[in-house]
Design a protein around this motif. Structure first.
Motif, mmCIF file in Angstrom:
data_model
loop_
_atom_site.group_PDB
_atom_site.id
_atom_site.type_symbol
_atom_site.label_atom_id
_atom_site.label_comp_id
_atom_site.label_asym_id
_atom_site.label_seq_id
_atom_site.Cartn_x
_atom_site.Cartn_y
_atom_site.Cartn_z
ATOM 1 N N LEU A 194 73.102 -30.573 69.427
ATOM 2 C CA LEU A 194 73.695 -29.048 68.678
ATOM 3 C C LEU A 194 75.178 -28.699 68.818
ATOM 4 C CD1 LEU A 194 71.093 -27.657 71.514
ATOM 5 C CD2 LEU A 194 70.467 -28.318 69.330
ATOM 6 N N ARG A 195 75.956 -29.178 69.668
ATOM 7 C CA ARG A 195 77.711 -28.576 69.392
ATOM 8 C C ARG A 195 77.950 -28.787 67.823
ATOM 9 N NH1 ARG A 195 82.328 -30.931 72.594
ATOM 10 N NH2 ARG A 195 83.624 -29.389 72.758
ATOM 11 N N ASP A 196 77.640 -30.189 67.580
ATOM 12 C CA ASP A 196 78.129 -30.878 66.726
ATOM 13 C C ASP A 196 77.626 -30.005 65.090
ATOM 14 O OD1 ASP A 196 79.507 -32.873 67.434
ATOM 15 O OD2 ASP A 196 77.416 -33.695 67.852
ATOM 16 N N VAL A 197 76.268 -29.701 65.006
ATOM 17 C CA VAL A 197 75.676 -28.428 63.951
ATOM 18 C C VAL A 197 76.261 -27.463 63.709
ATOM 19 C CG1 VAL A 197 73.498 -27.678 63.390
ATOM 20 C CG2 VAL A 197 73.478 -29.516 64.709
ATOM 21 N N ARG A 198 76.519 -27.045 65.341
ATOM 22 C CA ARG A 198 77.482 -25.805 65.354
ATOM 23 C C ARG A 198 78.730 -26.021 64.786
ATOM 24 N NH1 ARG A 198 79.060 -24.388 70.853
ATOM 25 N NH2 ARG A 198 81.044 -25.309 70.075
ATOM 26 N N ASP A 199 79.720 -27.185 65.451
ATOM 27 C CA ASP A 199 80.713 -27.009 64.758
ATOM 28 C C ASP A 199 80.278 -27.339 63.281
ATOM 29 O OD1 ASP A 199 82.215 -28.738 67.573
ATOM 30 O OD2 ASP A 199 81.676 -26.591 67.428
ATOM 31 N N LEU A 200 79.713 -27.951 62.347
ATOM 32 C CA LEU A 200 79.496 -27.827 61.090
ATOM 33 C C LEU A 200 79.563 -26.784 59.963
ATOM 34 C CD1 LEU A 200 78.129 -31.696 61.289
ATOM 35 C CD2 LEU A 200 80.382 -31.156 60.432
ATOM 36 N N CYS A 201 78.656 -26.113 60.550
ATOM 37 C CA CYS A 201 77.743 -24.862 60.048
ATOM 38 C C CYS A 201 79.358 -23.777 60.591
ATOM 39 C CB CYS A 201 77.076 -24.038 61.319
ATOM 40 S SG CYS A 201 75.316 -25.004 60.356
ATOM 41 N N GLY A 202 80.018 -23.459 61.871
ATOM 42 C CA GLY A 202 81.034 -22.466 60.969
ATOM 43 C C GLY A 202 82.748 -23.588 60.626
ATOM 44 N N LEU A 203 82.218 -24.975 60.163
ATOM 45 C CA LEU A 203 83.641 -25.185 59.401
ATOM 46 C C LEU A 203 83.541 -25.265 57.931
ATOM 47 C CD1 LEU A 203 86.379 -28.104 59.549
ATOM 48 C CD2 LEU A 203 84.657 -28.945 59.120
ATOM 49 N N TYR A 204 82.265 -25.466 57.708
ATOM 50 C CA TYR A 204 81.953 -25.294 56.153
ATOM 51 C C TYR A 204 81.252 -23.746 55.923
ATOM 52 C CZ TYR A 204 80.605 -29.880 56.558
ATOM 53 O OH TYR A 204 81.128 -31.771 56.765
ATOM 54 N N GLY A 205 81.594 -22.820 56.811
ATOM 55 C CA GLY A 205 81.570 -21.104 56.264
ATOM 56 C C GLY A 205 80.207 -20.702 56.368
ATOM 57 N N VAL A 206 79.258 -21.444 57.044
ATOM 58 C CA VAL A 206 77.656 -21.174 56.649
ATOM 59 C C VAL A 206 78.346 -19.616 57.436
ATOM 60 C CG1 VAL A 206 74.748 -21.285 57.315
ATOM 61 C CG2 VAL A 206 76.504 -23.300 56.728
ATOM 62 N N GLN A 207 76.676 -18.842 56.318
ATOM 63 C CA GLN A 207 77.588 -17.292 56.899
ATOM 64 C C GLN A 207 75.566 -16.522 58.100
ATOM 65 O OE1 GLN A 207 80.034 -15.414 57.657
ATOM 66 N NE2 GLN A 207 81.202 -17.447 57.387
ATOM 67 N N ASP A 208 74.793 -17.130 56.963
ATOM 68 C CA ASP A 208 73.017 -17.119 57.120
ATOM 69 C C ASP A 208 72.438 -17.961 58.789
ATOM 70 O OD1 ASP A 208 70.415 -16.407 57.431
ATOM 71 O OD2 ASP A 208 70.500 -17.158 55.385
ATOM 72 N N ARG A 209 72.937 -16.382 59.674
ATOM 73 C CA ARG A 209 72.455 -16.762 60.853
ATOM 74 C C ARG A 209 71.086 -17.299 61.321
ATOM 75 N NH1 ARG A 209 75.978 -18.256 63.672
ATOM 76 N NH2 ARG A 209 74.196 -18.493 65.666
ATOM 77 N N ARG A 210 69.751 -17.282 60.341
ATOM 78 C CA ARG A 210 68.849 -17.723 59.721
ATOM 79 C C ARG A 210 68.966 -19.402 59.727
ATOM 80 N NH1 ARG A 210 65.543 -13.889 56.210
ATOM 81 N NH2 ARG A 210 67.976 -14.223 55.110
ATOM 82 N N LEU A 211 69.858 -19.884 58.525
ATOM 83 C CA LEU A 211 70.169 -21.012 58.304
ATOM 84 C C LEU A 211 71.186 -21.909 59.301
ATOM 85 C CD1 LEU A 211 69.944 -23.838 55.997
ATOM 86 C CD2 LEU A 211 72.099 -22.211 55.798
ATOM 87 N N VAL A 212 71.940 -21.043 59.641
ATOM 88 C CA VAL A 212 71.818 -21.953 61.491
ATOM 89 C C VAL A 212 70.957 -22.222 62.229
ATOM 90 C CG1 VAL A 212 73.986 -22.126 63.168
ATOM 91 C CG2 VAL A 212 74.378 -20.702 60.845
ATOM 92 N N ASN A 213 70.455 -21.264 62.758
ATOM 93 C CA ASN A 213 69.316 -20.999 63.531
ATOM 94 C C ASN A 213 67.989 -22.401 63.193
ATOM 95 O OD1 ASN A 213 70.111 -19.050 65.518
ATOM 96 N ND2 ASN A 213 68.662 -17.723 64.571
ATOM 97 N N HIS A 214 67.452 -22.696 61.986
ATOM 98 C CA HIS A 214 66.336 -23.087 61.714
ATOM 99 C C HIS A 214 67.160 -24.286 62.124
ATOM 100 C CE1 HIS A 214 63.792 -25.087 59.077
ATOM 101 N NE2 HIS A 214 64.618 -25.378 58.843
ATOM 102 N N LEU A 215 68.297 -24.873 61.507
ATOM 103 C CA LEU A 215 69.264 -26.707 61.779
ATOM 104 C C LEU A 215 69.625 -26.319 63.201
ATOM 105 C CD1 LEU A 215 72.456 -25.692 59.028
ATOM 106 C CD2 LEU A 215 70.207 -27.291 59.000
ATOM 107 N N MET A 216 69.874 -25.437 64.101
ATOM 108 C CA MET A 216 69.531 -25.860 65.586
ATOM 109 C C MET A 216 68.395 -26.210 65.894
ATOM 110 S SD MET A 216 73.260 -25.345 66.530
ATOM 111 C CE MET A 216 72.993 -24.080 68.515
ATOM 112 N N GLN A 217 67.009 -26.590 65.505
ATOM 113 C CA GLN A 217 65.944 -25.700 66.472
ATOM 114 C C GLN A 217 65.418 -27.100 65.547
ATOM 115 O OE1 GLN A 217 64.070 -24.298 68.280
ATOM 116 N NE2 GLN A 217 63.055 -25.342 67.676
ATOM 117 N N LEU A 218 66.368 -27.619 64.507
ATOM 118 C CA LEU A 218 66.002 -29.536 63.598
ATOM 119 C C LEU A 218 66.906 -30.578 65.031
ATOM 120 C CD1 LEU A 218 66.036 -28.581 59.191
ATOM 121 C CD2 LEU A 218 64.253 -29.170 60.944
#
Length: 274
Positions: free
Chosen positions: A29-53
């Motif tokens: 989960l930490r890697d997903v969060r870090d990668l989303c931050g690095l790639y500039g993902v702003q959509d929280r729904r997308l981030v939450n979806h990726l975390m759930q996956l």
């Protein structure tokens, strides 16, 4: 971004990135969060979806069995941590709480909380504590507590007596250190509030700072931020009582919850002389 650029930005190895991208290593989960931050993902729904996956990708944590667990992201990090240094100004840290004390904290700190929510959170908190007793590789914990956490009557005085006795007992274990920061030290680096430093056995996983908030927690991983909080913690350790002095102090504080001068509903014990 190239693999070397990502590795440099996240302070991890290129091989780790390659293994994750090729599906040969479970992603945390930490890697997903870090990668989303690095790639500039702003959509929280997308981030939450990726975390759930990531949660469903074969690395289900024990806490997921309890449903939508508060602080789930932190519990996942805590489960991976090799060592934690925490400072608590108002209450005993969750990892060191007795069941009765934990129940009183949960019920008293959340407005209009349902009884079943209290029970679920209590079970999760007690389950987290198993890391401290894990055979062979227990979590190393260093806790600095403000004197206020000993004086604040959580629950009844019987609950406080049990809790302080537990602190003395568990603090005697070699992988657990408890220090009290007395009121008379005055202003100190912890006056701004609670924080915890998490360290990981994997050299590729950088340390981080956790700041607990009521609605959304903060995670700081910049080297400069981690270094600042590490320096703050070193000052707290230097200003706090020694482990032996802490045990004596807690024992004296516990006497405030014993004695005939306090009725069964007494809420505020007098301050014993250190």
């Amino acid at each position: 971004m190239t693999t070397p650029q990502v590795a440099e930005s996240l302070l991890i190895s290129e091989s780790k990135i390659s293994l994750m991208e090729n599906g040969r290593r479970l992603i945390k989960l930490r890697d997903v969060r870090d990668l989303c931050g690095l790639y500039g993902v702003q959509d929280r729904r997308l981030v939450n979806h990726l975390m759930q996956l990531a949660r469903e990708s074969g690395q289900q944590g024990w806490w997921n069995a309890y449903g939508d667990t508060p602080y789930g992201a932190y519990i996942g990090l805590e489960a991976e941590a090799a060592a934690i240094r925490c400072y608590e100004p108002l209450v005993i840290p969750g990892l060191l709480q007795t069941p009765a004390y934990a129940r009183a904290v949960i019920a008293g700190s959340i407005p209009q909380v349902a009884a079943e929510q209290v029970a679920t959170r209590l079970r999760v908190r007690l389950r987290r504590q198993r890391r401290l007793g894990a055979r062979g590789n227990p979590l190393r914990l260093w806790a600095v507590l403000d004197e206020s956490s000993l004086r604040r009557v959580v629950g009844r005085r019987e609950v406080m007596r049990e809790q302080l006795d537990h602190l003395i007992h568990i603090g005697s274990q070699p992988h657990i250190t408890v220090q009290v920061l007395p009121h008379d030290v005055g202003a100190h680096p912890g006056v701004s509030g609670q924080f915890a430093l998490l360290e990981f056995a994997d050299a590729a996983d950088a340390s981080l700072v956790y700041l607990e908030r009521f609605t959304s927690d903060l995670y700081l991983e910049k080297r400069s931020d981690v270094r600042l909080y590490s320096d703050m913690y070193a000052h707290l350790q230097a200003q706090g009582l020694s482990p032996d002095g802490t045990r004596n102090f807690i024992d004296e504080a516990n006497k405030a919850y014993v004695g005939k001068e306090f009725g069964p509903d007494a809420r505020t014990p007098s301050r014993p002389d250190p």
